[in-house]
Design a protein around this motif. Structure first.
Motif, short mmCIF file in Angstrom:
data_model
loop_
_atom_site.label_atom_id
_atom_site.label_comp_id
_atom_site.label_asym_id
_atom_site.label_seq_id
_atom_site.Cartn_x
_atom_site.Cartn_y
_atom_site.Cartn_z
N ASP A 126 48.14 43.59 50.24
CA ASP A 126 48.47 44.30 49.11
C ASP A 126 48.71 46.30 48.76
N LEU A 127 48.70 46.31 47.81
CA LEU A 127 48.90 47.88 47.68
C LEU A 127 48.09 48.49 47.49
N GLU A 128 46.83 48.04 46.66
CA GLU A 128 45.41 48.59 46.34
C GLU A 128 45.01 48.32 47.33
N THR A 129 45.30 46.89 48.48
CA THR A 129 44.09 47.78 49.64
C THR A 129 44.78 48.27 50.56
N SER A 130 46.49 48.75 50.78
CA SER A 130 47.02 49.68 51.63
C SER A 130 46.52 51.64 51.39
N LEU A 131 46.09 51.41 49.67
CA LEU A 131 45.65 52.56 49.02
C LEU A 131 44.62 52.63 49.59
N ASP A 132 43.48 51.73 50.20
CA ASP A 132 42.07 52.26 49.94
C ASP A 132 41.92 52.08 52.11
N LEU A 133 42.94 51.51 52.59
CA LEU A 133 43.13 51.65 54.20
C LEU A 133 43.05 53.30 54.42
N ALA A 134 44.15 53.71 53.46
CA ALA A 134 44.80 55.37 53.30
C ALA A 134 44.21 56.01 53.21
N ARG A 135 43.20 55.84 52.51
CA ARG A 135 42.54 56.48 51.87
C ARG A 135 40.24 56.80 52.95
N LYS A 136 40.16 55.51 53.58
CA LYS A 136 39.49 55.77 54.54
C LYS A 136 40.11 56.32 55.98
N GLY A 137 41.38 56.89 56.13
CA GLY A 137 42.11 57.48 57.20
C GLY A 137 42.47 56.16 58.16
N ILE A 138 42.53 55.29 57.60
CA ILE A 138 43.17 53.72 58.71
C ILE A 138 44.28 53.78 59.38
N VAL A 139 44.72 54.22 57.89
CA VAL A 139 46.68 54.10 58.29
C VAL A 139 47.35 55.67 57.87
N ASP A 140 48.84 55.31 58.62
CA ASP A 140 49.56 56.67 58.79
C ASP A 140 50.59 56.92 57.97
N ILE A 141 51.47 55.38 57.74
CA ILE A 141 52.14 55.62 56.24
C ILE A 141 51.80 54.10 55.29
N VAL A 142 51.89 54.20 54.15
CA VAL A 142 52.05 53.04 53.37
C VAL A 142 53.12 53.03 53.02
N GLY A 143 53.77 51.90 53.06
CA GLY A 143 54.58 50.88 52.20
C GLY A 143 54.98 50.65 50.77
N PHE A 144 56.03 50.76 49.67
CA PHE A 144 56.61 50.88 48.60
C PHE A 144 57.01 49.70 48.42
N ASP A 145 57.37 48.49 47.99
CA ASP A 145 58.06 47.32 47.31
C ASP A 145 58.65 47.31 45.96
N ASP A 146 58.40 48.66 45.12
CA ASP A 146 58.49 48.41 43.91
C ASP A 146 58.14 50.13 43.46
N PRO A 147 59.15 50.85 43.14
CA PRO A 147 58.89 52.88 43.19
C PRO A 147 57.97 53.12 42.02
N VAL A 148 57.92 52.23 41.32
CA VAL A 148 57.39 52.53 39.87
C VAL A 148 55.38 52.68 40.55
N GLN A 149 55.62 52.27 41.35
CA GLN A 149 54.09 51.83 41.75
C GLN A 149 53.35 52.90 42.45
N ALA A 150 54.61 54.15 43.35
CA ALA A 150 54.79 55.39 43.58
C ALA A 150 54.55 56.13 42.21
#
Length: 291
Positions: A126-150
């Motif tokens: 899910d998006l919240e988990t993706s963004l949390d992984l991004a904040r922790k520096g674990i991921v390089d890319i976050v994908g958005f299935d729904d543009p409004v979420q970005a």
């Protein structure tokens, strides 16, 4: 591990110290809690208490004892495997990790093949988990299935392609006019672009009922296939695998699939630029529309 990097892991809003995972590793290796404790330089009592406390918080058994020694449960093995994948990410800077929804992840997977990018890990979540992984520096890319979420987060991801929603139907169904959707019962996939379908139906003043919400398209599709009174919307990029779809709302539900370069990496930027420009002639093969 390199240097003093140590990874803690948050599960269901509870942060678990790296010492728990070191304990699980040692029990798995030694097949004995006493040997594991000695290997870690702690007492057997401390190790046992560490395991019991975690089991209570997780409501899951982590270690079982038999005549052949101590062994990790299937739950503990899966948990440790997930932890070690994150742990490897801390020291393997040559491997990119991408997290996002099902649609953006599958799109990036196909684009990576076209780019001859072999070293990329995909985490569908899910998006919240993706963004949390991004904040922790674990991921390089976050994908958005729904543009409004970005948009609502003031983020500016790179547009990769266009998608649209198709109504997943049943044998014999005919939908020739929007009024044919009146009174239908739907399964919603949370965090997806289905919000466009609900908004469209509401704008046309149609009566519809979202009977349940699920986390994945797979779950929604299974529910619809098992109950002829239920319907859902799936992305056109997924619809090629399903015979019974209808494009009655496709014009009203076009949307952008995008990805964010989390760490502002030059290499990732080059890949996303390729995806958004040179690879556009390939997007139709993946079920998407060019930008």
């Amino acid at each position: 591990m390199v240097g003093n990097k140590k990874l803690n892991l948050e599960i269901n809003n509870v942060l678990y110290d790296y010492k728990l995972f070191d304990t699980l590793k040692s029990v798995k290796l030694n097949k004995s809690q006493r040997k594991a404790a000695k290997d870690l330089g702690i007492s057997h009592t401390v190790l046992n208490r560490r395991i019991i406390n975690a089991e209570k918080l997780l409501s899951e058994k982590l270690v079982v004892v038999s005549n052949s020694g101590s062994h990790l449960t299937a739950f503990a093995l899966n948990l440790l495997d997930e932890y070690e994948s994150y742990e490897r990410r801390l020291v393997d800077d040559n491997v990119w990790t991408m997290a996002g929804g099902f649609v953006s992840c599958e799109f990036i997977r196909e684009l990576a093949k076209a780019y001859h990018l072999d070293d990329i890990k995909i985490i569908q979540t899910d998006l919240e988990t993706s963004l949390d992984l991004a904040r922790k520096g674990i991921v390089d890319i976050v994908g958005f299935d729904d543009p409004v979420q970005a948009y609502i987060r003031n983020l500016e991801p790179v547009a990769l392609g266009r998608d649209k929603l198709m109504l997943l139907t049943h044998d014999g169904d005919e939908f020739n006019d929007l009024s044919d959707l009146n009174g239908l019962k739907f399964v919603e996939v949370e965090g997806s672009a289905q919000r466009l379908a609900w908004t469209t139906l509401a704008n046309y003043d149609l009566d519809f009922d979202i009977v349940t919400s699920v986390d994945s398209f797979h779950e929604a599709i299974c529910m619809v296939e098992q109950d002829s009174t239920l319907y859902t919307f799936i992305n056109n990029s997924l619809s090629y695998t399903y015979l019974n779809t209808n494009d009655i709302l496709s014009e009203d539900t076009r949307h952008i699939i995008s990805a964010l370069n989390v760490k502002n990496s030059v290499e990732v930027e080059s890949f996303l630029n390729f995806a958004s420009h040179n690879a556009q002639k390939l997007t139709s093969k993946f079920g998407f529309e060019p930008l």
